[in-house]
Design an enzyme around this catalytic site. Structure first.
Site, short mmCIF file in Angstrom:
data_model
loop_
_atom_site.label_atom_id
_atom_site.label_comp_id
_atom_site.label_asym_id
_atom_site.label_seq_id
_atom_site.Cartn_x
_atom_site.Cartn_y
_atom_site.Cartn_z
N LYS A 1 -19.17 1.31 -25.67
CA LYS A 1 -18.03 1.92 -25.88
C LYS A 1 -17.53 3.15 -25.13
CE LYS A 1 -14.13 2.86 -28.35
NZ LYS A 1 -14.40 4.04 -28.94
N ASN B 1 -9.97 6.39 -20.55
CA ASN B 1 -9.48 7.66 -20.51
C ASN B 1 -9.10 8.28 -19.29
OD1 ASN B 1 -10.34 6.39 -23.22
ND2 ASN B 1 -11.00 8.33 -23.94
N GLY C 1 -8.78 15.80 -39.02
CA GLY C 1 -7.78 15.22 -37.95
C GLY C 1 -7.37 13.84 -38.28
N GLY D 1 -13.90 17.26 -40.61
CA GLY D 1 -12.87 16.95 -39.76
C GLY D 1 -11.78 16.42 -40.40
O1 KPL Z 1 -10.88 5.00 -27.57
C1 KPL Z 1 -9.95 5.06 -27.08
C2 KPL Z 1 -9.15 6.33 -26.74
O2 KPL Z 1 -8.05 6.41 -26.45
O3 KPL Z 1 -10.10 7.35 -26.88
C3 KPL Z 1 -9.22 3.67 -26.15
C4 KPL Z 1 -10.19 2.60 -26.67
C5 KPL Z 1 -9.27 3.94 -24.95
C6 KPL Z 1 -7.95 3.56 -26.89
O4 KPL Z 1 -7.12 4.19 -26.38
#
Ligand code: KPL
Length: 323
Positions: free
Chosen positions: A206, A214, A20, A18
């Site tokens: 997480k 999100n 990216g 990847g």
């Molecule tokens: O992991 C993130 C994301 O945007 O996917 C956070 C921790 C919310 C930081 O923006």
């Protein structure tokens, strides 16, 4: 600073699947491009991209001070016979791309290759670990990173977020001491690399951060910091409470008060950021909702638990994506 790419040799070789923003960030970190200190240069790292032929590209890396560094990188195609020399594969594609991108490579890698999944959300590890039962000499670790990068152009990234990278063994052959040591270069500049055993509790933690930040930022079209407003608190608590109940049935004990504190901390630390889901929705790209709140709903169904708040967020993000 220019690092000359050289063909892969038969010793420790690392590939990043990847190309990216996160994949390129890992590439620069593992090659030590953009380091101001006198450091050994590593050029045992390649990227694996989607293009049909192996290519070389000059990658650009703008560090936190605004300085731009250059590195010549090899981007292997997924058919390149050099894949057989890869003994560490770091998977940096989006959660919904993992199976399609990774599974065709499994029979082409070094027989003792170790795979690390590094994406937002949970779920792909279940399918990948099932398939790895047919490849008993391979190993799987899972991880997450709070580091962030922004793509300026296809081969130019800017380092925008700093933080911890957390990893742990999940199944199969463990990571060799040599490769574990090699990964220690990620532990630099106050950006820790932490190892956890078991790793799933840290990934659920997480997941809670992503399950709150999100979808709420994508639906309210706001930066992460805006979620510190009191009006979001009841919804944040409901998302976390549902997640804690599901995790418990999955054998993971989480403390809702601690999770809530951690979520608030990330909201504060990343207050100016626009979450990856906000950006995906804005740019009409697929989102990772099925692997974040969707994973909570999927597991809840297995345990006959009701998770109305997470379910409604999945439905709203799906509806938003369809527009
Ligand atoms: O992991 C993130 C994301 O945007 O996917 C956070 C921790 C919310 C930081 O923006």
């Amino acid at each position: 600073m220019v690092v000359t790419a050289k063909p892969l040799t038969a010793h420790a070789n690392i590939a990043i699947l990847g190309a990216g923003a996160i994949g390129q960030l890992m590439y620069h970190k593992l090659c030590l491009t953009g380091q101001t200190v006198q450091a050994e240069q590593y050029n045992d790292v390649v990227l694996i991209g989607r293009q049909p032929h192996t290519q070389q590209h000059t990658l650009q890396f703008t560090d936190h001070s605004g300085q731009t560094h250059h590195a010549m990188a090899t981007i292997l195609s997924s058919d390149d016979t050099h894949l057989v020399n890869i003994n560490l594969l770091i998977v940096c594609v989006k959660a919904y791309q993992v199976e399609n991108a990774l599974l065709p490579l499994l029979s082409k890698l070094a027989p003792n290759c170790h795979i690390v999944l590094l994406h937002n959300g949970l779920g792909p590890h279940l399918a990948v670990s099932e398939i790895l039962k047919h490849y008993p000499s391979l190993g799987l670790s899972l991880g997450t990173t709070s580091q962030a990068a922004l793509k300026i152009s296809q081969w130019h990234i800017k380092h925008t977020g700093f933080g911890v990278t957390q990893l742990g063994h999940y199944c199969g052959r463990p990571l060799s001491a040599q490769l574990k040591h090699r990964l220690q270069v990620l532990h630099r500049d106050n950006q820790p690399l932490e190892w956890y055993q078991p790793v799933l509790p840290i990934l659920w933690q997480k997941l809670a951060i992503n399950a709150v930040i999100n979808p709420l930022t994508a639906l309210n079209k706001c930066a992460n910091g805006q979620l510190a407003a009191e009006e979001y608190q009841p919804q944040i608590n409901a998302i976390i409470d549902e997640l804690v109940d599901v995790a418990k049935c999955d054998g993971i004990d989480l403390d809702p008060a601690q999770l809530s504190y951690r979520v608030k901390q990330v909201i504060r630390l990343t207050s100016a950021n626009f979450s990856s889901m906000y950006q995906d929705v804005t740019h009409h790209r697929a989102t990772e909702i099925d692997y974040i709140n969707g994973y909570i709903c999927q597991q809840a169904q297995r345990y006959h638990l009701a998770v109305p708040t997470n379910q409604s967020l999945v439905a709203k993000i799906d509806a938003l994506s369809q527009h």
